[in-house]
Enzyme design. Sequence first.
Site, PDB file in Angstrom:
ATOM      1  N   ASP A  12      -3.927  32.833 -31.773  1.00 45.76           N
ATOM      2  CA  ASP A  12      -3.448  33.384 -30.580  1.00 45.76           C
ATOM      3  C   ASP A  12      -2.107  33.259 -30.192  1.00 45.76           C
ATOM      4  OD1 ASP A  12      -6.040  33.992 -30.360  1.00 45.76           O
ATOM      5  OD2 ASP A  12      -6.422  32.911 -28.304  1.00 45.76           O
ATOM      6  N   ASP A  13      -1.534  34.357 -29.265  1.00 46.87           N
ATOM      7  CA  ASP A  13      -0.185  34.387 -28.723  1.00 46.87           C
ATOM      8  C   ASP A  13       1.066  34.821 -29.603  1.00 46.87           C
ATOM      9  OD1 ASP A  13      -1.853  33.025 -26.704  1.00 46.87           O
ATOM     10  OD2 ASP A  13      -0.860  31.171 -26.601  1.00 46.87           O
ATOM     11  N   HIS A  64      -4.913  40.262 -27.498  1.00 42.64           N
ATOM     12  CA  HIS A  64      -5.010  39.021 -26.533  1.00 42.64           C
ATOM     13  C   HIS A  64      -4.266  39.649 -25.105  1.00 42.64           C
ATOM     14  CE1 HIS A  64      -5.354  35.099 -25.585  1.00 42.64           C
ATOM     15  NE2 HIS A  64      -4.166  34.569 -25.770  1.00 42.64           N
ATOM     16  N   HIS A  68      -0.512  38.181 -21.148  1.00 39.93           N
ATOM     17  CA  HIS A  68      -1.031  36.711 -21.107  1.00 39.93           C
ATOM     18  C   HIS A  68      -1.379  36.291 -19.855  1.00 39.93           C
ATOM     19  CE1 HIS A  68      -2.446  32.755 -22.548  1.00 39.93           C
ATOM     20  NE2 HIS A  68      -2.523  33.428 -23.781  1.00 39.93           N
ATOM     21  N   TYR A 105      -6.376  32.505 -21.640  1.00 41.35           N
ATOM     22  CA  TYR A 105      -7.098  31.208 -20.882  1.00 41.35           C
ATOM     23  C   TYR A 105      -8.731  31.210 -21.043  1.00 41.35           C
ATOM     24  CZ  TYR A 105      -2.415  32.020 -18.956  1.00 41.35           C
ATOM     25  OH  TYR A 105      -1.101  31.920 -18.983  1.00 41.35           O
ATOM     26  N   HIS A 155      -3.237  28.506 -32.561  1.00 40.17           N
ATOM     27  CA  HIS A 155      -2.114  29.235 -31.856  1.00 40.17           C
ATOM     28  C   HIS A 155      -0.919  29.454 -32.822  1.00 40.17           C
ATOM     29  CE1 HIS A 155      -4.656  27.976 -28.515  1.00 40.17           C
ATOM     30  NE2 HIS A 155      -4.282  29.346 -27.710  1.00 40.17           N
TER      31      HIS A 155
HETATM   32 ZN   LIG Z   1      -3.498  32.717 -25.524  1.00 35.47          ZN
END
Ligand SMILES: [Zn+2]
Length: 212
Positions: A12-13, A64, A68, A105, A155
């Site tokens: 993720d991210d 995602h 965010h 989250y 991540h």
């Molecule tokens: Zn995230």
Amino acid sequence: MNSEKIVALTFDDGPNLTTTPEVLDILEKYNIPASFFVCGNNIDDGTAEVMRRAVSIGCEIQNHSRTHSDMTKMSAEEIAEEINFTSDAVEKAVGKRPGFFRPPYIAVNETMFDTVGMTFIQGVGAEDYIDEVSAEERFRRIIAQTKDGIVILLHDAEGNFRTVKAIDMIIPKLKEEGYRFVTISGLFKEKNIVPVKGILYTSVFQTERYYH
Ligand SMILES: [Zn+2]
């Protein structure tokens, strides 16, 4: 009937120009695919190239959100904008529209399930967004939670070198334990499971719904 153990490694991210390429180097080293849940605001000409490299080695790009943010505080219109911005940007970059969504989250509500027409994915993690959690500890936590059909959630945020180091231990260990790595869509396809709306999947075998 397929008794082989499979697992989906997900990140993720991203995407970014530092940690994401380092993760791809490790995936190439072991010749396995992963799935990247990206934030739309991180996508530009440079990171689009990184996503194309990921797809060229068998990876998937999933959604995602755009910014965010906690989407449980958003209206249906705002949720749709977050999702569509990112899916449009991913499709423009790699030619394929995401079918899977990881809520920022892991915060979800009924409006999100009603608004986002994608499969919701969670996963087992290692708190790998906390610097104090060492690469060895990340490795230990992931190995302890991995089972057939599980999603591993890590991540590839900028500077997360501990996770790059951890996957260089996780991947060979799970291979040794008899696991094969597949993409998130591959996990459902290979187990012949059709994703159900209302479930936040950590395992492909999960049946409890968030709401009915
Ligand atoms: Zn995230």
